[in-house]
Motif scaffolding. Sequence first.
Motif, PDB file in Angstrom:
ATOM      1  N   LYS A 139      -0.089  -9.936  -6.325  1.00  0.00           N
ATOM      2  CA  LYS A 139      -0.625  -9.815  -4.975  1.00  0.00           C
ATOM      3  C   LYS A 139       0.510  -9.709  -3.957  1.00  0.00           C
ATOM      4  CE  LYS A 139      -4.185 -11.680  -2.049  1.00  0.00           C
ATOM      5  NZ  LYS A 139      -5.205 -12.702  -1.894  1.00  0.00           N
ATOM      6  N   ARG A 140       1.574 -10.493  -4.133  1.00  0.00           N
ATOM      7  CA  ARG A 140       2.730 -10.431  -3.230  1.00  0.00           C
ATOM      8  C   ARG A 140       3.413  -9.066  -3.321  1.00  0.00           C
ATOM      9  NH1 ARG A 140       2.075 -15.613  -4.125  1.00  0.00           N
ATOM     10  NH2 ARG A 140       2.725 -17.171  -2.609  1.00  0.00           N
ATOM     11  N   ILE A 141       3.509  -8.558  -4.523  1.00  0.00           N
ATOM     12  CA  ILE A 141       4.116  -7.241  -4.726  1.00  0.00           C
ATOM     13  C   ILE A 141       3.270  -6.163  -4.042  1.00  0.00           C
ATOM     14  CG2 ILE A 141       4.651  -5.478  -6.467  1.00  0.00           C
ATOM     15  CD1 ILE A 141       5.462  -7.823  -8.326  1.00  0.00           C
ATOM     16  N   LEU A 142       1.951  -6.253  -4.176  1.00  0.00           N
ATOM     17  CA  LEU A 142       1.054  -5.283  -3.543  1.00  0.00           C
ATOM     18  C   LEU A 142       1.147  -5.347  -2.022  1.00  0.00           C
ATOM     19  CD1 LEU A 142      -2.099  -5.475  -5.832  1.00  0.00           C
ATOM     20  CD2 LEU A 142      -0.425  -3.627  -5.672  1.00  0.00           C
ATOM     21  N   ILE A 143       1.270  -6.553  -1.477  1.00  0.00           N
ATOM     22  CA  ILE A 143       1.429  -6.700  -0.021  1.00  0.00           C
ATOM     23  C   ILE A 143       2.731  -6.043   0.409  1.00  0.00           C
ATOM     24  CG2 ILE A 143       1.858  -8.370   1.827  1.00  0.00           C
ATOM     25  CD1 ILE A 143      -0.163 -10.226   0.381  1.00  0.00           C
ATOM     26  N   GLY A 144       3.799  -6.313  -0.301  1.00  0.00           N
ATOM     27  CA  GLY A 144       5.094  -5.701   0.015  1.00  0.00           C
ATOM     28  C   GLY A 144       5.048  -4.192  -0.056  1.00  0.00           C
ATOM     29  N   ILE A 145       4.419  -3.674  -1.096  1.00  0.00           N
ATOM     30  CA  ILE A 145       4.296  -2.222  -1.265  1.00  0.00           C
ATOM     31  C   ILE A 145       3.448  -1.626  -0.139  1.00  0.00           C
ATOM     32  CG2 ILE A 145       3.270  -0.418  -2.721  1.00  0.00           C
ATOM     33  CD1 ILE A 145       4.192  -2.086  -5.152  1.00  0.00           C
ATOM     34  N   SER A 146       2.378  -2.311   0.255  1.00  0.00           N
ATOM     35  CA  SER A 146       1.524  -1.820   1.346  1.00  0.00           C
ATOM     36  C   SER A 146       2.291  -1.734   2.657  1.00  0.00           C
ATOM     37  CB  SER A 146       0.314  -2.734   1.522  1.00  0.00           C
ATOM     38  OG  SER A 146      -0.473  -2.733   0.362  1.00  0.00           O
ATOM     39  N   ILE A 147       3.046  -2.779   2.969  1.00  0.00           N
ATOM     40  CA  ILE A 147       3.857  -2.777   4.193  1.00  0.00           C
ATOM     41  C   ILE A 147       4.865  -1.636   4.134  1.00  0.00           C
ATOM     42  CG2 ILE A 147       5.594  -4.060   5.509  1.00  0.00           C
ATOM     43  CD1 ILE A 147       4.079  -6.633   4.672  1.00  0.00           C
ATOM     44  N   PHE A 148       5.496  -1.480   2.989  1.00  0.00           N
ATOM     45  CA  PHE A 148       6.485  -0.423   2.802  1.00  0.00           C
ATOM     46  C   PHE A 148       5.838   0.956   2.964  1.00  0.00           C
ATOM     47  CE2 PHE A 148       9.168   2.340   0.129  1.00  0.00           C
ATOM     48  CZ  PHE A 148      10.385   2.121   0.748  1.00  0.00           C
ATOM     49  N   ALA A 149       4.645   1.157   2.396  1.00  0.00           N
ATOM     50  CA  ALA A 149       3.958   2.446   2.473  1.00  0.00           C
ATOM     51  C   ALA A 149       3.556   2.786   3.912  1.00  0.00           C
ATOM     52  CB  ALA A 149       2.727   2.447   1.569  1.00  0.00           C
ATOM     53  N   ILE A 150       3.008   1.819   4.626  1.00  0.00           N
ATOM     54  CA  ILE A 150       2.607   2.052   6.021  1.00  0.00           C
ATOM     55  C   ILE A 150       3.840   2.378   6.862  1.00  0.00           C
ATOM     56  CG2 ILE A 150       1.681   0.925   8.091  1.00  0.00           C
ATOM     57  CD1 ILE A 150      -0.234  -0.584   6.124  1.00  0.00           C
ATOM     58  N   THR A 151       4.911   1.630   6.642  1.00  0.00           N
ATOM     59  CA  THR A 151       6.160   1.888   7.359  1.00  0.00           C
ATOM     60  C   THR A 151       6.670   3.288   7.024  1.00  0.00           C
ATOM     61  OG1 THR A 151       6.687  -0.475   7.304  1.00  0.00           O
ATOM     62  CG2 THR A 151       8.497   1.032   7.781  1.00  0.00           C
ATOM     63  N   GLY A 152       6.541   3.701   5.771  1.00  0.00           N
ATOM     64  CA  GLY A 152       6.976   5.035   5.355  1.00  0.00           C
ATOM     65  C   GLY A 152       6.205   6.152   6.039  1.00  0.00           C
ATOM     66  N   VAL A 153       4.893   5.992   6.130  1.00  0.00           N
ATOM     67  CA  VAL A 153       4.063   7.007   6.793  1.00  0.00           C
ATOM     68  C   VAL A 153       4.448   7.114   8.272  1.00  0.00           C
ATOM     69  CG1 VAL A 153       1.708   7.545   7.544  1.00  0.00           C
ATOM     70  CG2 VAL A 153       2.137   6.853   5.180  1.00  0.00           C
ATOM     71  N   LEU A 154       4.613   5.956   8.918  1.00  0.00           N
ATOM     72  CA  LEU A 154       5.023   5.975  10.323  1.00  0.00           C
ATOM     73  C   LEU A 154       6.405   6.607  10.485  1.00  0.00           C
ATOM     74  CD1 LEU A 154       3.753   2.480  11.518  1.00  0.00           C
ATOM     75  CD2 LEU A 154       2.855   4.734  12.167  1.00  0.00           C
ATOM     76  N   ALA A 155       7.291   6.330   9.548  1.00  0.00           N
ATOM     77  CA  ALA A 155       8.639   6.903   9.606  1.00  0.00           C
ATOM     78  C   ALA A 155       8.583   8.427   9.513  1.00  0.00           C
ATOM     79  CB  ALA A 155       9.508   6.330   8.488  1.00  0.00           C
TER      80      ALA A 155
END
Length: 127
Positions: free
Chosen positions: A4-20
């Motif tokens: 679950k922690r890994i999925l949260i980290g990946i989600s934050i990373f993915a959203i940040t990537g799209v915004l980037a």
Amino acid sequence: MVLKRILIGISIFAITGVLAIIYKLYNPLLYNFFPACPIKHVTGFDCPTCGTQRAAHLFLNGEFKSAFHQNPLIFIISPYILLWIYFRLVKNPTEKELKVYNILYGNKTLSIVVAIVIIFTIWRNIA
């Protein structure tokens, strides 16, 4: 629990990537779909985050010095905010996570952060 922690980290990373990607491809000065600062619009003063969208665009296009000049505070505070988001999304944090959270987001630290933001805001409006 770890997954679950890994999925949260990946989600934050993915959203940040799209915004980037959006901020890399589109200059906020040229496109209307980026939100304008309501504080600047109403008061005429720069808020602590004014220039962040321009800074993101410049940073992602390799213009680091220009990006830093748009809003130096955002380079310091962004990792702090992203870490806070991570901590808020984690359910049942470990003891180590709680200790780090209490140090980084305790009352004393938040008082220092608020003071830095206030000083920065005053400085950028008189400079």
